[in-house]
Design a protein around this motif. Structure first.
Motif, mmCIF file in Angstrom:
data_model
loop_
_atom_site.group_PDB
_atom_site.id
_atom_site.type_symbol
_atom_site.label_atom_id
_atom_site.label_comp_id
_atom_site.label_asym_id
_atom_site.label_seq_id
_atom_site.Cartn_x
_atom_site.Cartn_y
_atom_site.Cartn_z
ATOM 1 N N UNK A 279 0.844 -1.195 0.000
ATOM 2 C CA UNK A 279 0.000 0.000 0.000
ATOM 3 C C UNK A 279 0.880 1.246 0.000
ATOM 4 N N UNK A 280 0.355 2.337 -0.541
ATOM 5 C CA UNK A 280 1.105 3.581 -0.627
ATOM 6 C C UNK A 280 0.428 4.649 0.206
ATOM 7 N N UNK A 281 1.209 5.245 1.127
ATOM 8 C CA UNK A 281 0.735 6.364 1.939
ATOM 9 C C UNK A 281 1.242 7.671 1.337
ATOM 10 N N UNK A 282 0.430 8.700 1.397
ATOM 11 C CA UNK A 282 0.826 10.004 0.854
ATOM 12 C C UNK A 282 1.920 10.615 1.722
ATOM 13 N N UNK A 283 3.084 10.918 1.131
ATOM 14 C CA UNK A 283 4.150 11.527 1.925
ATOM 15 C C UNK A 283 3.934 13.011 2.194
ATOM 16 N N UNK A 284 2.959 13.614 1.502
ATOM 17 C CA UNK A 284 2.705 15.044 1.703
ATOM 18 C C UNK A 284 1.293 15.386 1.249
ATOM 19 N N UNK A 285 0.891 16.622 1.555
ATOM 20 C CA UNK A 285 -0.427 17.096 1.142
ATOM 21 C C UNK A 285 -0.405 17.493 -0.334
ATOM 22 N N UNK A 286 -1.551 17.295 -0.988
ATOM 23 C CA UNK A 286 -1.757 17.811 -2.345
ATOM 24 C C UNK A 286 -3.124 18.485 -2.381
ATOM 25 N N UNK A 287 -3.199 19.789 -2.672
ATOM 26 C CA UNK A 287 -2.051 20.676 -2.867
ATOM 27 C C UNK A 287 -1.379 20.991 -1.529
ATOM 28 N N UNK A 288 -0.134 21.440 -1.612
ATOM 29 C CA UNK A 288 0.591 21.781 -0.386
ATOM 30 C C UNK A 288 0.465 23.280 -0.083
ATOM 31 N N UNK A 289 -0.395 23.959 -0.796
ATOM 32 C CA UNK A 289 -0.678 25.378 -0.562
ATOM 33 C C UNK A 289 -2.143 25.632 -0.907
ATOM 34 N N UNK A 290 -2.684 26.746 -0.402
ATOM 35 C CA UNK A 290 -4.043 27.120 -0.797
ATOM 36 C C UNK A 290 -3.987 27.635 -2.234
ATOM 37 N N UNK B 279 -6.567 19.263 -0.068
ATOM 38 C CA UNK B 279 -7.915 19.048 -0.599
ATOM 39 C C UNK B 279 -7.981 17.787 -1.457
ATOM 40 N N UNK B 280 -6.943 17.540 -2.273
ATOM 41 C CA UNK B 280 -6.903 16.335 -3.106
ATOM 42 C C UNK B 280 -6.443 15.124 -2.300
ATOM 43 N N UNK B 281 -5.316 15.282 -1.599
ATOM 44 C CA UNK B 281 -4.711 14.176 -0.859
ATOM 45 C C UNK B 281 -4.181 14.695 0.466
ATOM 46 N N UNK B 282 -4.495 13.986 1.546
ATOM 47 C CA UNK B 282 -3.990 14.340 2.864
ATOM 48 C C UNK B 282 -2.721 13.545 3.175
ATOM 49 N N UNK B 283 -1.759 14.187 3.787
ATOM 50 C CA UNK B 283 -0.536 13.500 4.183
ATOM 51 C C UNK B 283 -0.877 12.298 5.063
ATOM 52 N N UNK C 154 -0.242 9.553 -12.425
ATOM 53 C CA UNK C 154 -0.228 11.010 -12.285
ATOM 54 C C UNK C 154 -0.365 11.413 -10.816
ATOM 55 N N UNK C 155 -1.208 10.701 -10.062
ATOM 56 C CA UNK C 155 -1.360 10.988 -8.633
ATOM 57 C C UNK C 155 -0.043 10.734 -7.895
ATOM 58 N N UNK C 156 0.612 9.615 -8.217
ATOM 59 C CA UNK C 156 1.894 9.316 -7.580
ATOM 60 C C UNK C 156 2.922 10.397 -7.890
ATOM 61 N N UNK C 157 2.929 10.853 -9.134
ATOM 62 C CA UNK C 157 3.871 11.905 -9.515
ATOM 63 C C UNK C 157 3.602 13.185 -8.738
ATOM 64 N N UNK C 158 2.324 13.497 -8.517
ATOM 65 C CA UNK C 158 1.982 14.720 -7.788
ATOM 66 C C UNK C 158 2.444 14.679 -6.344
ATOM 67 N N UNK C 159 2.659 13.461 -5.844
ATOM 68 C CA UNK C 159 3.113 13.292 -4.459
ATOM 69 C C UNK C 159 4.629 13.233 -4.347
#
Length: 398
Positions: free
Chosen positions: A45-56, A138-142, A159-164
């Protein structure tokens, strides 16, 4: 002889369940770059290493504002704001979709609700706090689980993995499928550019099996043609017992030199020989050690039906690939389809709008009938065909 050999003929469902029950999924894994991950299956399983987006970020083209500055604004009661690079009391900042929203702003006003007048805008609508702003995460929580182990990766997943910021992933290894063609009449496809002499046939089955194996997520290994000889067949199997799955083409029927099923039985266990499948009745299924073996008829159309009925689910299970339901469409028959009771029949049809024209239900060696068709109408063993005008499910070949 046929009725004696196949008197204990298995149903398709019984044969498939027995075969799949003997197959264990691979535990081997690979680390691959994400751009090589489409069609691969996650081994963890893959956990998000950071928020996406990381800014407002702004969800609209317009202006970042303080909502209190434009409270009550309307076309009949507009509010004027100064345009600058920062947001402050009475001051707004231009925004493009996806742009960073300054900390001092709590909303984004749509450009359609403004009239630009020099270095000022006339605001003709009010907004509430948070309007048109995408929050951090908003898209992905850390630490959120993005994909679970066993997930089949699609381009949008990559694409989601790349965004993270993920660049490598752990996936299950592809199953290695050894393809062994048998027959004294076969000629290597690569070695003959001329019309084969009478009685000789190009080995097209190996290519067909390999291409479908690749399409279904496996790695094909093409083997040399094996003559109709027990010891040579045994030797070819032994040389490929390191594979994850073996497909043998030809030598499965009831002729004097159809040795394949008995050789498989002598080296391991023969699970099934003779299936209620039309075309494809001589199919045999076995297991040698922990390597499943599909022995499919040499006639191309019959072999392909056996490959779809048994090879596809077996390759997917071996490679940890989710069993994806066949794509089917409803269509009305423009002609009658006959079938043989006691056999699951794969009738080839051509889709024409919302109708299906029967092409062929017999002819185990005529591969072109499949190439010309769009799909199969799979007729259950307890049904004696379908009449013209019946609505049927057509399983798309591709």
């Amino acid at each position: 002889m046929d009725s004696r050999i196949f008197k204990e003929r298995s149903s398709v469902n019984e044969a498939r369940e027995k075969f799949l029950g003997e197959i264990s999924s691979l535990e081997r894994t690979d680390i691959v770059a994400i751009n090589e991950g489409v069609g691969r299956v996650l081994a963890t399983s893959i956990l998000a290493p950071r928020n996406v987006p990381h800014y407002r970020r702004s969800a609209m083209d317009g202006y970042a504002v303080r909502s209190t500055d434009i409270l009550g604004a309307s076309p009949t009661n507009p509010v004027m704001l100064l345009i600058q690079d920062e947001v402050n009391e009475g001051i707004c900042c231009p925004m493009n979709t996806g742009a960073y929203v300054p900390d001092a702003a709590d909303a984004v006003l749509m450009e359609e609700d403004t009239i630009c007048i020099g270095d000022m805008i006339e605001v003709r609508a009010q907004v509430h706090p948070g309007k048109n702003i995408g929050d951090i995460g908003e898209d992905v929580r850390q630490n959120e689980i993005i994909f679970y182990k066993g997930h089949l990766l699609r381009p949008c997943d990559i694409a989601v993995l790349a965004s993270l910021g993920i660049r490598e992933i752990k996936v299950y290894s592809r199953a290695l499928v050894a393809i062994i063609p048998t027959g004294n009449d076969l000629i290597l496809l690569e070695s003959s550019r001329e019309v084969p002499p009478p009685g000789k046939t190009l080995d097209i089955n190996s290519l067909m099996i390999g291409l479908y194996a690749s399409q279904w997520g496996a790695l094909p290994r093409y083997c040399a043609i094996v003559p109709e000889d027990r010891e040579l067949i045994r030797k070819a199997i032994s040389e490929n017992i390191d594979a994850d799955f073996i497909v043998i083409s030809g030598g499965t029927s009831v002729g004097e030199k159809d040795y394949v099923p008995e050789v498989v039985a002598s080296m391991g266990r023969k699970l099934v020989h003779g299936v209620g499948l039309s075309p494809g009745k001589p199919t045999a299924l076995g297991i040698i050690g922990d390597v499943p073996v599909l022995c499919m008829p040499g006639y191309p159309a019959a072999g392909l039906v056996a490959l779809f009925a048994f090879g596809k689910p077996a390759i997917r299970k071996k490679g940890n690939i989710p069993q994806i339901p066949d794509i089917t469409v409803k269509a009305r028959l423009t002609g009658k389809i006959n079938s043989r009771e006691g056999y699951v029949s794969y009738a080839r049809v051509i889709l024409e709008g919302n109708t299906a024209r029967p092409l062929m239900t017999a002819g185990a060696g005529i591969l072109s009938s499949i190439a010309k068709s769009n799909g199969f109408v799979i007729i259950p063993e307890n049904v004696e065909g379908y009449e013209e005008g019946n609505e049927v499910d057509v399983v798309l070949i591709e």
